[in-house]
Design a protein around this motif. Structure first.
Motif, PDB file in Angstrom:
ATOM      1  N   ALA A   1      14.838   2.430 -22.505  1.00 25.53           N
ATOM      2  CA  ALA A   1      14.340   3.791 -22.266  1.00 25.53           C
ATOM      3  C   ALA A   1      15.337   4.588 -21.436  1.00 25.53           C
ATOM      4  N   SER A   2      15.888   3.956 -20.412  1.00 22.17           N
ATOM      5  CA  SER A   2      16.834   4.637 -19.530  1.00 22.17           C
ATOM      6  C   SER A   2      18.144   4.958 -20.245  1.00 22.17           C
ATOM      7  N   LEU A   3      18.586   4.068 -21.123  1.00 21.40           N
ATOM      8  CA  LEU A   3      19.759   4.373 -21.950  1.00 21.40           C
ATOM      9  C   LEU A   3      19.500   5.607 -22.815  1.00 21.40           C
TER      10      LEU A   3
ATOM     11  N   THR B   1       8.586   8.302 -21.684  1.00 22.30           N
ATOM     12  CA  THR B   1       7.677   9.416 -21.401  1.00 22.30           C
ATOM     13  C   THR B   1       7.585   9.680 -19.907  1.00 22.30           C
ATOM     14  N   GLY B   2       7.410   8.616 -19.128  1.00 20.77           N
ATOM     15  CA  GLY B   2       7.282   8.762 -17.686  1.00 20.77           C
ATOM     16  C   GLY B   2       8.523   9.317 -17.022  1.00 20.77           C
ATOM     17  N   ILE B   3       9.696   8.806 -17.414  1.00 21.82           N
ATOM     18  CA  ILE B   3      10.949   9.266 -16.806  1.00 21.82           C
ATOM     19  C   ILE B   3      11.190  10.742 -17.121  1.00 21.82           C
ATOM     20  N   LEU B   4      11.058  11.102 -18.394  1.00 20.98           N
ATOM     21  CA  LEU B   4      11.314  12.488 -18.794  1.00 20.98           C
ATOM     22  C   LEU B   4      10.338  13.449 -18.123  1.00 20.98           C
ATOM     23  N   ALA B   5       9.055  13.082 -18.098  1.00 13.81           N
ATOM     24  CA  ALA B   5       8.052  13.952 -17.469  1.00 13.81           C
ATOM     25  C   ALA B   5       8.334  14.119 -15.986  1.00 13.81           C
ATOM     26  N   GLN B   6       8.719  13.034 -15.322  1.00 13.25           N
ATOM     27  CA  GLN B   6       9.017  13.095 -13.891  1.00 13.25           C
ATOM     28  C   GLN B   6      10.228  13.983 -13.607  1.00 13.25           C
TER      29      GLN B   6
ATOM     30  N   SER C   1      20.776  -1.947 -26.330  1.00 10.73           N
ATOM     31  CA  SER C   1      20.648  -2.555 -25.016  1.00 10.73           C
ATOM     32  C   SER C   1      21.226  -3.959 -24.959  1.00 10.73           C
ATOM     33  N   VAL C   2      21.428  -4.589 -26.121  1.00 11.88           N
ATOM     34  CA  VAL C   2      21.821  -5.996 -26.146  1.00 11.88           C
ATOM     35  C   VAL C   2      23.272  -6.198 -25.718  1.00 11.88           C
ATOM     36  N   TYR C   3      24.184  -5.436 -26.302  1.00 10.56           N
ATOM     37  CA  TYR C   3      25.603  -5.612 -26.002  1.00 10.56           C
ATOM     38  C   TYR C   3      26.200  -4.408 -25.279  1.00 10.56           C
TER      39      TYR C   3
ATOM     40  N   TRP D   1      21.172   0.423 -14.419  1.00  3.56           N
ATOM     41  CA  TRP D   1      20.263  -0.196 -13.453  1.00  3.56           C
ATOM     42  C   TRP D   1      20.250   0.577 -12.131  1.00  3.56           C
ATOM     43  N   GLU D   2      21.382   1.145 -11.759  1.00  6.14           N
ATOM     44  CA  GLU D   2      21.409   1.995 -10.561  1.00  6.14           C
ATOM     45  C   GLU D   2      20.599   3.267 -10.789  1.00  6.14           C
ATOM     46  N   GLN D   3      20.642   3.805 -11.999  1.00  9.38           N
ATOM     47  CA  GLN D   3      19.829   4.963 -12.344  1.00  9.38           C
ATOM     48  C   GLN D   3      18.336   4.620 -12.265  1.00  9.38           C
TER      49      GLN D   3
END
Length: 330
Positions: A135-137, A168-173, A273-275, A285-287
């Motif tokens: 999701a973060s990617l 959804t949560g990240i974008l809304a926030q 996300s795999v490679y 991960w810092e994000q």
């Protein structure tokens, strides 16, 4: 600890597959540079497929599934990590061809290990896991392409799944207006709690009649199901918009034309996300620990024990679920 417990998937003499928690020892673990005492793991649909004979995940038995883990290093021959380091392990072959995270101890190559960001707990990390990382990617890809809240609504498909709900949560926030799609009972309440402006049914993003270039509806879109939904997003995204693609739960086929790209300047960005390269992996991960950290992440979380895991995996294959399971080991 000389012995430890893990969830094993095994093939029975009749060809069927069984799942059970068993005690084992360090000789069971595959080779690797870093041995980790697991504190938390998370449960993904891919893990549920690993317990099925025809799930197309596991190719040899016995096997320990689980594509996510967080914990503390107990032994290391790596120059990157030392005993006592808090770390995260996801992706690559972890839980697919290499024994995974549904185990009190794991051993993996150093390249698969990411240091736990200072502002993230081991539990927090597994509340996100591979789903939250993906999701973060996706969110990062939108931001890298210049997406801003004032652009207009963003469509999110498969929004009651792990990737879709966290997206959804990240974008809304962050102030974006999210139109989320789901067909699961109870999903509307959950997604509204996460900040979705509107929750629509699956057919809304997959109408019977489709056009190569339809009326502009979304500024951008995040798709985790593929197939006709992704085609619809491409045909309805506004000029200069970005569409990300990270899944194929609906279909791996994509029917489209060049029109969205040459007449509206749409960007289609693939999310893997795999490679994902190591430097980018650490950055994401810092994000997650800072700009993407969800104040309402516990809205999604159901914490279970290792002994409760077989039942949870069976539920995912038979009924699906809302939210995310995390497995607590310590």
């Amino acid at each position: 600890m000389s012995t430890f417990r893990a969830l094993f998937v095994e093939e029975e003499p009749d060809g069927k597959v069984s799942t059970s928690v068993k005690e084992t020892d360090l000789k069971t673990l595959p080779d690797g540079d870093v041995t980790i005492r697991v504190h938390y793991s998370s449960v993904n649909y891919k893990d549920a497929l690993a317990t099925l004979k025809d799930g197309k995940i596991v190719s040899r038995y016995p096997f320990i599934p689980g594509i996510d883990a967080s914990g503390i290093v107990t032994e290391s021959t790596s120059t990157r990590f030392k005993k006592g380091d808090a770390v995260i392990v996801t992706s690559y072959e972890f839980g697919v061809s290499h024994f995974g995270g549904f185990s009190e101890l794991i051993r993996v190559p150093e390249e698969w290990v990411v240091p736990l960001p200072k502002s993230l707990s081991l539990r927090d990390a597994m509340c996100y896991g591979t789903a939250g990382f993906t999701a973060s990617l996706s969110v990062q890809a939108l931001l890298d392409n210049g997406a801003k809240p004032e652009d207009g609504p963003i469509a999110v498909s498969g929004a009651s799944g792990g990737v879709g709900s966290i997206t959804t949560g990240i974008l809304a926030q962050m102030g974006f207006s999210v139109i989320a799609s789901s067909g699961k009972a109870g999903s509307e309440i959950l997604l509204e709690k996460l900040g979705a402006r509107e929750v629509v049914s699956r057919p809304d993003f997959n109408p019977e009649k489709k056009r190569a270039l339809d009326t502009e509806r979304f500024a951008h879109a995040v798709d985790s199901v593929g197939g006709d939904v992704l085609s619809y997003f491409l045909s309805t995204t506004k000029y200069g918009g970005t569409v990300t693609a990270c899944g194929m739960a609906l279909s791996g086929k994509l029917e489209t034309t060049v029109f969205p790209f040459i007449l509206r300047g749409i960007s289609l960005v693939g999310i893997d996300s795999v490679y994902c390269p190591y430097e980018k992996r650490v950055h994401i991960w810092e994000q997650i620990a800072t700009n993407f950290k969800l104040a309402k992440i516990d809205t999604l979380i159901h914490e279970i024990s290792l002994d409760e895991l077989p039942k949870a995996l069976l539920q995912m294959t038979n009924e699906g679920m809302l939210g995310r399971y995390i497995v607590k080991f310590i």
